[in-house]
Design an enzyme around this catalytic site. Structure first.
Site, mmCIF file in Angstrom:
data_model
loop_
_atom_site.group_PDB
_atom_site.id
_atom_site.type_symbol
_atom_site.label_atom_id
_atom_site.label_comp_id
_atom_site.label_asym_id
_atom_site.label_seq_id
_atom_site.Cartn_x
_atom_site.Cartn_y
_atom_site.Cartn_z
ATOM 1 N N HIS A 113 0.752 -1.373 0.052
ATOM 2 C CA HIS A 113 -0.059 0.132 -0.104
ATOM 3 C C HIS A 113 0.791 1.239 -0.053
ATOM 4 O O HIS A 113 0.580 2.255 -0.852
ATOM 5 C CB HIS A 113 -1.060 0.110 1.279
ATOM 6 C CG HIS A 113 -2.079 -1.238 1.306
ATOM 7 N ND1 HIS A 113 -1.936 -2.153 2.333
ATOM 8 C CD2 HIS A 113 -2.849 -1.346 0.578
ATOM 9 C CE1 HIS A 113 -2.997 -2.524 2.154
ATOM 10 N NE2 HIS A 113 -3.723 -2.254 1.084
ATOM 11 N N ARG A 154 -1.841 -5.611 -8.819
ATOM 12 C CA ARG A 154 -0.755 -6.522 -8.626
ATOM 13 C C ARG A 154 -0.599 -7.562 -9.826
ATOM 14 O O ARG A 154 -0.483 -7.172 -10.843
ATOM 15 C CB ARG A 154 -0.903 -7.422 -7.182
ATOM 16 C CG ARG A 154 -0.645 -6.617 -6.010
ATOM 17 C CD ARG A 154 -1.283 -7.148 -4.839
ATOM 18 N NE ARG A 154 -2.611 -6.964 -4.702
ATOM 19 C CZ ARG A 154 -3.512 -7.257 -3.835
ATOM 20 N NH1 ARG A 154 -2.847 -7.348 -2.544
ATOM 21 N NH2 ARG A 154 -4.800 -7.099 -3.769
ATOM 22 N N SER A 198 -2.785 -7.955 2.343
ATOM 23 C CA SER A 198 -2.987 -8.073 3.845
ATOM 24 C C SER A 198 -3.629 -9.484 4.370
ATOM 25 O O SER A 198 -2.914 -9.859 5.388
ATOM 26 C CB SER A 198 -4.083 -7.184 4.043
ATOM 27 O OG SER A 198 -3.592 -5.830 3.892
#
Ligand code: ADP
Length: 162
Positions: free
Chosen positions: A17, A90, A128
């Protein structure tokens, strides 16, 4: 002044992030990190905790504001007078979902653009969710998280286990 809104769950904020935020600051004059409560994702950290952690990581960065929003993202973007939504891309696996969301947001508010940025290769596999798995199994977190965030994640997992 060009403002970009970077929305997400940030449960918790990772170096992936942060990489996207740093890159966004090369394109936008100001970046607003906007945390979505996202109760349906059953976050490990409360909204207040997630905001607090982002503020710790962003302490040194200028031109970044940290806030939260409820309801439709495009409404928030328009209320804020922002120019674009920022999302990180990603691997190919992100593409379909992100494409759908960007087109849906454009359908609702045609003047709101979505800008995609790619992270540095070393973070392109980081999420995450994976970090929480690594932490649950006692793996090292320092390459992926700010030290204070790594500490808080380890503490949270420890308290859930006991
Ligand atoms: P959301 O629930 O909205 O996907 P996340 O906090 O998981 O919230 O992600 C917010 C945004 O950051 C998304 O655009 C996601 O693709 C991007 N992102 C998350 N991790 C990375 C990473 N390692 N590299 C690049 N972008 C990332």
């Amino acid at each position: 002044m060009k403002i970009g809104i970077y929305p997400g769950t940030f449960d918790p904020i990772t170096h992936g992030h942060t990489d996207i935020i740093r890159r966004s600051l090369r394109v936008f004059d100001k970046v607003v990190v906007a945390v979505a409560p996202n109760p349906s994702k059953h976050p490990l950290f409360t909204l207040t905790e997630r905001l607090d952690m982002i503020r710790i990581v962003m302490k040194e960065l200028e031109h970044v504001e940290v806030t939260h929003f409820d309801g439709l993202l495009v409404d928030f973007v328009q209320r804020f007078g922002a120019h674009a939504i920022i999302r990180g891309l990603r691997a190919i696996s992100d593409f379909e979902h992100e494409f759908q969301m960007a087109l849906m947001n454009r359908k609702i508010a045609k003047q709101v653009e979505t800008v995609f940025l790619m992270p540095s290769e070393e973070y392109s596999y980081l999420s995450s969710t994976i970090i929480k798995d690594v932490a649950t199994h006692g793996g090292a977190l320092t390459a992926f998280l700010h030290p204070e965030i790594a500490h808080r994640l380890q503490e949270r997992i420890r308290s859930l286990k006991s």
